[in-house]
Each structure stands twice: as structure tokens, then as C-alpha cells.
Design an enzyme around this catalytic site. Sequence first.
Site, PDB file in Angstrom:
ATOM      1  N   HIS A  17      -7.718  -5.719   0.249  1.00 57.56           N
ATOM      2  CA  HIS A  17      -6.468  -4.953   0.306  1.00 57.56           C
ATOM      3  C   HIS A  17      -5.666  -5.370   1.534  1.00 57.56           C
ATOM      4  O   HIS A  17      -6.124  -5.258   2.674  1.00 57.56           O
ATOM      5  CB  HIS A  17      -6.805  -3.466   0.377  1.00 57.56           C
ATOM      6  N   SER A  40       0.843  -1.190   0.000  1.00 52.49           N
ATOM      7  CA  SER A  40       0.000   0.000   0.000  1.00 52.49           C
ATOM      8  C   SER A  40       0.883   1.246   0.000  1.00 52.49           C
ATOM      9  O   SER A  40       1.688   1.421  -0.899  1.00 52.49           O
ATOM     10  CB  SER A  40      -0.971  -0.042   1.185  1.00 52.49           C
ATOM     11  N   GLU A  72      -9.152  -5.589  -3.861  1.00 52.94           N
ATOM     12  CA  GLU A  72      -8.570  -4.431  -3.189  1.00 52.94           C
ATOM     13  C   GLU A  72      -9.622  -3.496  -2.578  1.00 52.94           C
ATOM     14  O   GLU A  72      -9.504  -3.059  -1.431  1.00 52.94           O
ATOM     15  CB  GLU A  72      -7.712  -3.616  -4.173  1.00 52.94           C
TER      16      GLU A  72
END
Length: 546
Positions: free
Chosen positions: A427, A215, A333
Site C-alpha cells: 500500500h 489512500s 495493498e
Amino acid sequence: MIFARPLLLAIAAAAALCSPSFAEQGPVVQAPTGSLQGVVEGGANVFKGIPYALPPIGPARWTPPQPVPAWSGVKAATDFGPVCYQPTSKLANIYADTPPSMSEDCLYLNIWAPKNAHNAPVLVWIHGGALLTGWSNGAIYDGAKFAARGIILVSINYRLGVLGWLAHPELSAEQPTKVSGNYGLLDQIAALGWVKRNIGAFGGDASNVTIAGESSGGLSVMYLLASPPARGLFAKAIAESAYMISTPALRERQHGETPAEETGTKLAAKLNAKSIADLRAMDGGKLTIAAIMAGFAPFGAIDGQILPDQLVDVFDKGAQAPVPLMAGFNSGEIRSLRGLAPPVPASPADYERSIRASYGDLAYDFLKRYPATDLQESIWATTRDALYGWTSERLVRKQTALGQPAFLYFFDHSYPAEDAGNFHAFHGSELPFVFGTIDRTPPQWPKIPATPVEQNLSDAMVDYWSSFARTGHPTAANAPAWQPYGTAAAYMDFTDAPHMADHLLPGMYTLNEDVVCRRRAGGDLSWNWNVGLASPPLPSQTASCR
């Protein structure tokens, strides 16, 4: 003789350092920065809470990190250091966890090393959290499984939020370089410099360092690939769910982004601060929250020095670090980041009408890729691909063009607790599999079952990541050979088990590359979250985008 209390305390502390009980607690290393004593955990030598830079507090707030002077005696490295100031989540979500003790004195790193390590590969982990939250010592990032495979795992803290990413004209004027911002990135570079100078004492190979992050940790990996001061501090890179968004410039308005110094000036006014001295006088924790409430969002700043140009331009010019790279993203995600996607419209007709109005001659390709037959899935896939999918494939394409081996993956694994909440391959869901910590996820994380399928998948992923750190080529026991992206557009598909495939999500990359190209050519549009139903009308096709 009568001793003052401070002197008595100092004598007692020195005696504790030399006492037999202290010496028996764990391994001792004599590093250039000073001697450190750690602990043994899970068969690894673990050193926690090592300071890699002086505390950035008081007048040092918003200045580049400064090295810690070498110390004498043996410093205990048996407890993790404080984490950097950040907000705590007040909402129930799968990432919610209680931060450990927070402080502005937070520039620490941790090391998991194999016993008797010698010239071991080094993996430096950069945590995610939107450059606003996160810490290095979460249980999910435990490095024992890497150490068991002969890899030294280093995890780092770096300044977050306004304390790590504020730019301001007064701060720029203070520095010989005449730039400001990017302090969190400078922290990461300082940590890598510490590793280069000291990791040999722990049995590590300073010439074989891999940077990795997920991320905003993946965004940080791209910043480091693009940053000239980071050159030579690492030999390989791993970017998980990274996002190559447009970035504010320090002083100029680019791609619709407010200049970073202007953002800092406006923030100071909102906080009734007449000077940087006023901001430095504020409590760090309170300032962090106040800045968020005032709308401050942390990003790097294009300053021509630490970040020389927009990431897309750096990679287009081939000016990034020429190193082997692994990159990838997850199929779900946006299922855990639903605020990044626009709401579902009233009808399929409304959806198609909006897309045609925004995407013009690209609308046919868009609707073919993201049809109206399942609006929610198409909306989530649109944002996923524009942020994470396009970025991952762009990274491996650009490194391949440099002649470097580059490896693409797609994580599409899920399990019952995930699917029950409609979080299939969300995610960050690859992280416990990458670290081999499927039994140590945060409290609200969908519980991973203790099955052979989960364990075998995790074992394979730890193997792949470890071998990439070792040689630049990912391999795993009892698993397929991972082919580089190359001319065949190969990628590793992680479902219940890894398997090789090619041409991931056909049409995804080409469509998003065209969209970004047109926005870049127009000069006044960002390419962040404003996609799909949230997209402004795209400029017409130009010669440079054909």
C-alpha cells in the site's frame, strides 16, 4: 523618540521584507491574496507554507475554514508550515516517519511551479493517512519532477482526526446550515478555492486543475467528486488506492453505522466534556491523542449538503462530477496493512466452512476467486479487492457510464528489499514512482535500488500522471499508449515496465459488487473491512442485485 518593543519588532520585520538580501532569495509573485517570495529548487520555483485559510483555533475550532485577508508587503514563502496535529508512530513500520512541527494552525499549501510558467496545468495533491496522519511536505511528495514536465504541483494540509472530522449536535446548532463534521473536507474545498483565485499568479491555469490523492487522499478525491460545494473547482481526478466504504450519516443510523453526531456526543462524555466549550478549551495535541485512545475514528459524515449521500449512491445516480478520471490500486495493498485482514484459520477446511456459512450461494464464486490452497494470500487478496480493487474498477466504470474517459491501473512492481520483507507492491509503494522520488522515501521504507528498471518505470509514471493532468489522457515517452477502460475493460499493468492488458482479476469486481449490493439492500450491514472470514452472513439475493 522612544519606541515600545512591539513597535521596534514590527519595524524590523518590515525592513527585512524590503531588504536586498530578502529580495535575492527567490522569485516573487503578486497573487490576489498578497505578494509571496519563494525559493528556487531543482529548477522549479517553490513557494512553501502559504496560508490558505485562517488558523482554526480557539472559538474557530470546528468551524468552516475562513479565507485569509489579503496582506500588504511581501510574505516569505520559503519554509513549510506546521503540520496538523496527529499521533506519532511508536511502532516500527515501513510508514514510520517523524512529523515536522505540529500545530492547530496548519492550513497551509505548497507550490512547485515551472520557471516562466504560463497557463500551466495544475495538480493538487491530497496526502493519505486514514484522515488521521500525514502531511503535505514529505520528501516523497516533492513536486520538482512534475514542474520539470510543465505541471504546477500544489500540496495541501487539512485538519485531521478529531479536529477535522468531529460532528456534534452543539456544533450543528452553531451553524446556519445546521450540520457539523467534514471540516477536513471543507479545508480541501477551501484550498481548491484558493487555487482557483490565485494560481494564475504562479503561471497556472485555474480551469485545468486535477485533484489527486492516495489512500484516504483517494477517499478525499471521491468525497470531492461527490460534494456539490467542490463542483467547478477541478477538471480531472486521480484516485490511488481509494476505498468506497459505507459512511456514517449525521443523524440517522444507516448500514450499521453509528450516526456521526451520536459518536461525537459519546466521545465528549468519555472525555468528561460537558460542552463544546470544554472541548475547545483542551489543548489540540492532547485532544487528538485522547480522542484516539477513546476510540474515535475520523470519517466524513453524510449531511445532505457537503456529502449529500453515500458514495455508492452518488455514483450509481451519476451525480458525481463529470470529469476524466484515473484510478487504480496495488497488488500487495494488505501486505503492509495486515491488521485489516483476519488471522489465518487452523485449516483449509475451517476456512471453507466459514466462507460457506457467510457467503451462502456466493461461496462457490468466492472460493474460486480466493481458494484455500494458500490461505494467507487468499485472505490478503480478499481484503485488498473488497476495499481497493472493487473501488477502483467501480470508479472507472461509473465515469465511463457518464461518457468521461476513465483509466484503470494495477501496480504490481516490486524490488529485492520489498520482497525480502514480503511486502511485494504494498500500500503506497507506487508513490515514489509517481513523484519521481525513488531516492527520498521514509526511513523505514524498503530501499529502492538505483537501477535503470526503477528509474525508467518512475519516468514513465511521472509522464503518465503529468500528461493526464495536462490533457485528460495519460501518455508517456517510450511506453505504451494507455487505453481508457471503455467496453474492453482495459487497464495499465505496472510491473517492471508498463504494459496494457484487459479484464483485471476476472470475477473480482462482479463478486464484490454483488456482496455490496446485498448489504445495501439489507440496510443494516456496512461494507468496510468485514469481508471474507470477518463477514457476517450475507442477505439472500434480491431482485435489485441480479
